[in-house]
Design a protein around this motif. Structure first.
Motif, PDB file in Angstrom:
ATOM      1  N   MET A   1      14.740   9.350  52.787  1.00 17.48           N
ATOM      2  CA  MET A   1      13.744  10.246  53.345  1.00 17.48           C
ATOM      3  C   MET A   1      14.411  11.162  54.370  1.00 17.48           C
ATOM      4  N   PRO A   2      13.869  12.369  54.603  1.00 21.16           N
ATOM      5  CA  PRO A   2      14.540  13.318  55.502  1.00 21.16           C
ATOM      6  C   PRO A   2      14.780  12.764  56.897  1.00 21.16           C
ATOM      7  N   GLY A   3      13.789  12.077  57.455  1.00 18.30           N
ATOM      8  CA  GLY A   3      13.937  11.565  58.811  1.00 18.30           C
ATOM      9  C   GLY A   3      15.045  10.547  58.946  1.00 18.30           C
ATOM     10  N   ASP A   4      15.258   9.733  57.913  1.00 21.08           N
ATOM     11  CA  ASP A   4      16.335   8.742  57.970  1.00 21.08           C
ATOM     12  C   ASP A   4      17.692   9.427  58.074  1.00 21.08           C
ATOM     13  N   ALA A   5      17.935  10.378  57.182  1.00 21.93           N
ATOM     14  CA  ALA A   5      19.230  11.062  57.176  1.00 21.93           C
ATOM     15  C   ALA A   5      19.447  11.846  58.461  1.00 21.93           C
ATOM     16  N   LEU A   6      18.399  12.493  58.960  1.00 23.68           N
ATOM     17  CA  LEU A   6      18.536  13.264  60.195  1.00 23.68           C
ATOM     18  C   LEU A   6      18.787  12.347  61.388  1.00 23.68           C
ATOM     19  N   ALA A   7      18.086  11.214  61.438  1.00 23.75           N
ATOM     20  CA  ALA A   7      18.316  10.262  62.529  1.00 23.75           C
ATOM     21  C   ALA A   7      19.726   9.695  62.462  1.00 23.75           C
ATOM     22  N   GLY A   8      20.216   9.441  61.252  1.00 20.73           N
ATOM     23  CA  GLY A   8      21.581   8.955  61.107  1.00 20.73           C
ATOM     24  C   GLY A   8      22.605   9.981  61.548  1.00 20.73           C
ATOM     25  N   THR A   9      22.330  11.238  61.234  1.00 20.77           N
ATOM     26  CA  THR A   9      23.227  12.313  61.659  1.00 20.77           C
ATOM     27  C   THR A   9      23.298  12.395  63.179  1.00 20.77           C
ATOM     28  N   ALA A  10      22.135  12.344  63.830  1.00 22.03           N
ATOM     29  CA  ALA A  10      22.114  12.395  65.294  1.00 22.03           C
ATOM     30  C   ALA A  10      22.802  11.177  65.895  1.00 22.03           C
ATOM     31  N   ALA A  11      22.562  10.003  65.302  1.00 26.03           N
ATOM     32  CA  ALA A  11      23.185   8.788  65.824  1.00 26.03           C
ATOM     33  C   ALA A  11      24.702   8.845  65.714  1.00 26.03           C
ATOM     34  N   ALA A  89      29.711   5.476  49.144  1.00 26.43           N
ATOM     35  CA  ALA A  89      29.924   4.070  49.489  1.00 26.43           C
ATOM     36  C   ALA A  89      28.688   3.453  50.137  1.00 26.43           C
ATOM     37  N   VAL A  90      27.834   4.279  50.725  1.00 21.54           N
ATOM     38  CA  VAL A  90      26.568   3.790  51.289  1.00 21.54           C
ATOM     39  C   VAL A  90      25.449   3.881  50.256  1.00 21.54           C
ATOM     40  N   ALA A  91      25.438   4.957  49.473  1.00 22.00           N
ATOM     41  CA  ALA A  91      24.362   5.164  48.505  1.00 22.00           C
ATOM     42  C   ALA A  91      24.374   4.110  47.403  1.00 22.00           C
ATOM     43  N   ALA A  92      25.552   3.653  46.999  1.00 20.38           N
ATOM     44  CA  ALA A  92      25.627   2.663  45.921  1.00 20.38           C
ATOM     45  C   ALA A  92      24.945   1.348  46.306  1.00 20.38           C
ATOM     46  N   PRO A  93      25.265   0.744  47.462  1.00 15.85           N
ATOM     47  CA  PRO A  93      24.523  -0.464  47.840  1.00 15.85           C
ATOM     48  C   PRO A  93      23.056  -0.192  48.139  1.00 15.85           C
ATOM     49  N   LEU A  94      22.737   1.018  48.584  1.00 14.19           N
ATOM     50  CA  LEU A  94      21.332   1.362  48.794  1.00 14.19           C
ATOM     51  C   LEU A  94      20.577   1.333  47.468  1.00 14.19           C
ATOM     52  N   GLY A 120      17.718   0.778  56.612  1.00 13.65           N
ATOM     53  CA  GLY A 120      18.894   0.944  57.453  1.00 13.65           C
ATOM     54  C   GLY A 120      20.018   1.660  56.725  1.00 13.65           C
ATOM     55  N   LEU A 121      20.229   1.318  55.462  1.00 17.34           N
ATOM     56  CA  LEU A 121      21.261   1.993  54.675  1.00 17.34           C
ATOM     57  C   LEU A 121      20.929   3.470  54.484  1.00 17.34           C
ATOM     58  N   ASP A 122      19.642   3.772  54.364  1.00 19.35           N
ATOM     59  CA  ASP A 122      19.247   5.166  54.201  1.00 19.35           C
ATOM     60  C   ASP A 122      19.625   5.980  55.438  1.00 19.35           C
ATOM     61  N   LEU A 123      19.450   5.396  56.616  1.00 14.14           N
ATOM     62  CA  LEU A 123      19.875   6.083  57.839  1.00 14.14           C
ATOM     63  C   LEU A 123      21.395   6.246  57.866  1.00 14.14           C
ATOM     64  N   LEU A 124      22.109   5.195  57.475  1.00 15.97           N
ATOM     65  CA  LEU A 124      23.572   5.272  57.463  1.00 15.97           C
ATOM     66  C   LEU A 124      24.076   6.299  56.453  1.00 15.97           C
ATOM     67  N   LEU A 125      23.292   6.535  55.405  1.00 14.61           N
ATOM     68  CA  LEU A 125      23.674   7.546  54.420  1.00 14.61           C
ATOM     69  C   LEU A 125      23.790   8.921  55.076  1.00 14.61           C
ATOM     70  N   GLY A 126      22.864   9.232  55.971  1.00 11.08           N
ATOM     71  CA  GLY A 126      22.943  10.509  56.677  1.00 11.08           C
ATOM     72  C   GLY A 126      24.180  10.605  57.544  1.00 11.08           C
ATOM     73  N   ALA A 127      24.507   9.512  58.243  1.00 14.01           N
ATOM     74  CA  ALA A 127      25.701   9.511  59.090  1.00 14.01           C
ATOM     75  C   ALA A 127      26.969   9.638  58.258  1.00 14.01           C
ATOM     76  N   ALA A 128      27.030   8.885  57.154  1.00 11.79           N
ATOM     77  CA  ALA A 128      28.230   8.903  56.315  1.00 11.79           C
ATOM     78  C   ALA A 128      28.439  10.262  55.668  1.00 11.79           C
ATOM     79  N   ALA A 142      19.971  -0.652  62.517  1.00 16.31           N
ATOM     80  CA  ALA A 142      19.402  -1.984  62.721  1.00 16.31           C
ATOM     81  C   ALA A 142      17.989  -1.900  63.293  1.00 16.31           C
ATOM     82  N   LEU A 143      17.763  -0.980  64.224  1.00 16.65           N
ATOM     83  CA  LEU A 143      16.437  -0.833  64.819  1.00 16.65           C
ATOM     84  C   LEU A 143      15.419  -0.341  63.787  1.00 16.65           C
ATOM     85  N   LEU A 144      15.797   0.659  63.005  1.00 16.71           N
ATOM     86  CA  LEU A 144      14.890   1.177  61.988  1.00 16.71           C
ATOM     87  C   LEU A 144      14.631   0.128  60.910  1.00 16.71           C
TER      88      LEU A 144
END
Length: 297
Positions: A1-11, A89-94, A120-128, A142-144
Motif C-alpha cells: 500500500m502507498p503508506g507502507d512504502a512511504l513510511a519505509g522510505t522516511a524511516a 529480496a524483500v518482495a519475494a518473502p512478502l 512489516g515487509l511491505d514497509l521494508l519494501l519501500g526502504a529497500a 515492527a511497530l506497524l
C-alpha cells in the motif's frame, strides 16, 4: 500500500524517488493478489458467512480469481525487480507470506503473526527500493506489524462475535504503540540516538543546546499524528470489548484499518520525514472509504 512504502522510505532517512513509485506499484499488486487469492481460498466459507462476496454471489468465477492472483503476484515481483535487487529480496518473502497466509495460515494461530509480518515487509519494501537498505526501517516495520497483528486478531471473530479479550488486547497494543512512537529517543534518527547515548558526562554535556531547525515541528507533528492514531481506535475497541457482537467487532476492525494511515504518518514524522508524513496523512479520506469495503480477513 502507498503508506507502507512511504513510511519505509522516511524511516530509511530518504525522500521518495522513482524507485519508491515502483515499490508502491509492487505493494499494490501484491495486496490485490492477496485479496483475489483470499476470496478464492475462502469461497466455500464465504458461501455460508458472506454470500454477498464476489465468488459466492457468482459475479466472479473461482478460476478467474486464482488467475488474477497469479498475474498480480508476478507483476508485483517484476516491479520490485525493476527497483533493484534489495527490493526484490524483500518482495519475494512478502509474496510468499501473502500466499502462505491465504492458503494455509489464515485459520491457524499463526495467521495474525503472518499478517503482521506481511505488513512489516511491505514497509521494508519501500526502504529497500528507495535506498537499498532496510536496517534503519526495522523498528518502524515492527511497530506497524504489531498494529496489524492486533487488528487481525480482532477480525477473526467479526463474523460470529466472541470474547472481549481480543479488542482489549488491541486497545492495550494501541496505547503501547502510541507511547513508543512518541518517546523522545525513539523519535531521533538512529545516528543521533547513538550520539545521545555516548555523550560524555560533565558540564559541557549538561549545557542546553539550541533547538535544531525543524525539530520542534517534528515533535509536535509526531505527537498530533500519534494522538489521531489512538483516537481512531480507542472508542470502537472499548465498545467491542464491552459488547463483542459481530456489528461492534466489525466496527472495531474497520477502525483498526483506518488507524493504519495515521500510524504510517506518525512513523514517517518521527523519522523527520515531515513532507512524507503529511502526504500519508492526506490519504486518510481514501483509507476511510477503503475500510468500509475491505475486511482484514
Amino acid at each position: 500500500m502507498p503508506g507502507d512504502a512511504l513510511a519505509g522510505t522516511a524511516a530509511a532517512g530518504a525522500p521518495p524517488n522513482a524507485r519508491t513509485l515502483l515499490a508502491i506499484g509492487s505493494s499494490l499488486c501484491l495486496y490485490e493478489a492477496g485479496m483475489a487469492l483470499n476470496d478464492w481460498a475462502d469461497r466455500e466459507v464465504d458461501a455460508v458467512e458472506r454470500p454477498h462476496r464476489p465468488l459466492p454471489s457468482g459475479r466472479i468465477r473461482p478460476a478467474a480469481a486464482l488467475t488474477a492472483a497469479c498475474v498480480l503476484t508476478g507483476a508485483g515481483l517484476a516491479l520490485a525487480a525493476r527497483a533493484g535487487r534489495p527490493a526484490l529480496a524483500v518482495a519475494a518473502p512478502l509474496a510468499a507470506t501473502v500466499w502462505a497466509y491465504d492458503l494455509t495460515l489464515k485459520h491457524t494461530a499463526a495467521g495474525p503473526v503472518a499478517m503482521g509480518a506481511a505488513r512489516g515487509l511491505d514497509l521494508l519494501l519501500g526502504a529497500a527500493a528507495t535506498t537499498g537498505r532496510t536496517r534503519r526501517a526495522l523498528s518502524s516495520a515492527a511497530l506497524l506489524g504489531t498494529h496489524t497483528l492486533a487488528v487481525t486478531t480482532v477480525s477473526r471473530q467479526e463474523a460470529r462475535g466472541g470474547s472481549p479479550v481480543a479488542p482489549l488486547a488491541a486497545l492495550a497494543t494501541t496505547a503501547l504503540l502510541t507511547r513508543l512512537v512518541t518517546h523522545r529517543l525513539a523519535s531521533l534518527p538512529e545516528g543521533r540516538r547513538e550520539a545521545a547515548a555516548h555523550l560524555p558526562p560533565g558540564p559541557r554535556s549538561a549545557r542546553p543546546r539550541p533547538p535544531e531547525p525543524g525539530r520542534q515541528l517534528t515533535a509536535h507533528l509526531t505527537t498530533a499524528l500519534a494522538a489521531a492514531y489512538a483516537a481512531t481506535t480507542a472508542r470502537p475497541y472499548v465498545h467491542a470489548a464491552l459488547n463483542p457482537s459481530p456489528p461492534l467487532t466489525q466496527r472495531a476492525v474497520g477502525a483498526g484499518i483506518r488507524a493504519t494511515i495515521p500510524l504510517q504518518a506518525t512513523l514517517a514524522a518521527r523519522s523527520r520525514g515531515t513532507a512524507t508524513a503529511l502526504l500519508i496523512a492526506a490519504l486518510t479520506p481514501l483509507g476511510a472509504r477503503f475500510a468500509k469495503k475491505v475486511s482484514v480477513t
